[in-house]
Design an enzyme around this catalytic site. Structure first.
Site, PDB file in Angstrom:
ATOM      1  N   GLU A  56       9.389   4.278  -6.410  1.00 37.10           N
ATOM      2  CA  GLU A  56      10.595   3.484  -6.173  1.00 37.10           C
ATOM      3  C   GLU A  56      11.155   3.845  -4.799  1.00 37.10           C
ATOM      4  OE1 GLU A  56      12.260   1.172  -7.870  1.00 37.10           O
ATOM      5  OE2 GLU A  56      11.487   1.309  -9.941  1.00 37.10           O
ATOM      6  N   ASP A 112      10.139  -7.174  -6.154  1.00 41.68           N
ATOM      7  CA  ASP A 112      10.049  -5.954  -5.343  1.00 41.68           C
ATOM      8  C   ASP A 112       8.587  -5.547  -5.089  1.00 41.68           C
ATOM      9  OD1 ASP A 112      10.059  -5.409  -8.216  1.00 41.68           O
ATOM     10  OD2 ASP A 112      10.135  -3.289  -7.745  1.00 41.68           O
ATOM     11  N   HIS A 114       5.107  -4.450  -7.130  1.00 43.34           N
ATOM     12  CA  HIS A 114       5.512  -4.921  -8.457  1.00 43.34           C
ATOM     13  C   HIS A 114       5.455  -6.450  -8.498  1.00 43.34           C
ATOM     14  CE1 HIS A 114       8.516  -4.007 -11.992  1.00 43.34           C
ATOM     15  NE2 HIS A 114       7.314  -4.340 -12.407  1.00 43.34           N
TER      16      HIS A 114
HETATM   17 ZN   LIG Z   1       9.804  -2.802  -9.669  1.00 46.20          ZN
END
Ligand SMILES: [Zn+2]
Length: 273
Positions: A101, A182, A172
């Site tokens: 992330e 994203d 993603h």
């Molecule tokens: Zn994601």
């Protein structure tokens, strides 16, 4: 960077900060690296959420905008970052991937006072690119990724791909198109992927500026000039998107110590080399 016992060890020889997330299960053998943005306010708020069992979500690593990295799940354990997803014949990529992330507010909203995060905080226009997502939808604003964050991500990705013999680096938005946006258009996936995987067919077409060239936050003269411009004659670029005669570009040369600058330039003043 190296991996010892499925933990990331920094260049200074000490493990990166580990904040164990309860949101994990099963032992896995990672085959892919999946990149995300947090769509959150800060790295620490995202880490707090992803280590809270109510989130029912996690990732192996969170990288802040300053490059600070925190590990939440060991790389041989299943983190819950991908959800319903599909790639290369696999279903449910949590079972075969490492999830990273990146702290980034993601898709932005245009309000009367300019671009804002989805929770209403104004965003400096120098940190906004306007682009249509490759999976469709209207053109909108996206928060850029900082050079420090991308540099750290690239170093970590090289380390993980080599250590685990990963097959690919994907977004993603590649494995859950339509459902997820994203890491989105502001993320220089083609370059990161070719730097990390080094595939012949992913070698980027290089362009150069044929004039001293203003670089702007969006596709038109009405958009602000970015502070690191104008680009010197002969600056090497990769084209990562287009809108009319405008080209969304990633600067391949290092400018002001930063090798991950992106913005918009007029397409008449760049040439393929
Ligand atoms: Zn994601």
């Amino acid at each position: 960077m190296r991996v010892v016992n499925h933990r990331l060890i920094g260049d200074n020889g000490t493990p990166v900060e580990f904040r164990r997330s309860p949101n994990q299960s099963d032992t896995i053998k990672p085959e892919f690296l999946v990149i995300h943005y947090t769509a959150g306010r800060s790295a620490s708020s995202s880490i707090n959420w992803l280590t809270n069992k109510d989130a029912r979500a996690s990732a192996h690593l969170v990288i802040g905008q300053d490059g600070a990295t925190t590990q939440l799940v060991a790389f041989n354990r299943k983190a819950w970052h991908a959800g319903s997803s599909r790639w290369a014949g696999r279903e449910g990529l949590n079972s075969c991937s490492i999830g990273i992330e990146l702290d980034n507010p993601g898709r932005l909203e245009r309000r009367v006072n300019g671009w804002c995060s989805t929770w209403g905080d104004p965003v400096d226009p120098a940190n906004v690119i306007e682009a249509r997502h490759k999976n469709g939808g209207a053109e909108c604003g996206w928060h850029t990724y900082s050079g420090a964050q991308l540099e750290t991500l690239q170093n970590i990705a090289v380390c993980l791909v080599n250590h685990y013999d990963l097959l690919d680096v994907i977004g993603h938005d590649d494995i859950a198109p339509g459902r997820k946006s994203d890491p989105g258009p502001a993320f220089p996936m083609a370059r990161i992927r070719s730097a990390v995987i080094g595939r012949e067919q992913e070698v980027v077409e290089v362009f150069v500026t044929v004039a001293v060239l203003n670089i702007r936050s969006g596709p038109g003269v009405e958009y602000e000039k970015l502070a690191f411009g104008p680009l010197p004659l002969g600056t090497r670029l990769e084209v990562i998107g287009e809108s009319g005669v405008w080209r969304h570009i990633d600067v391949l040369d290092v400018l002001d110590g930063d090798s991950h600058r992106t913005g918009w330039v007029h397409g008449h003043y760049i040439e393929s080399v």
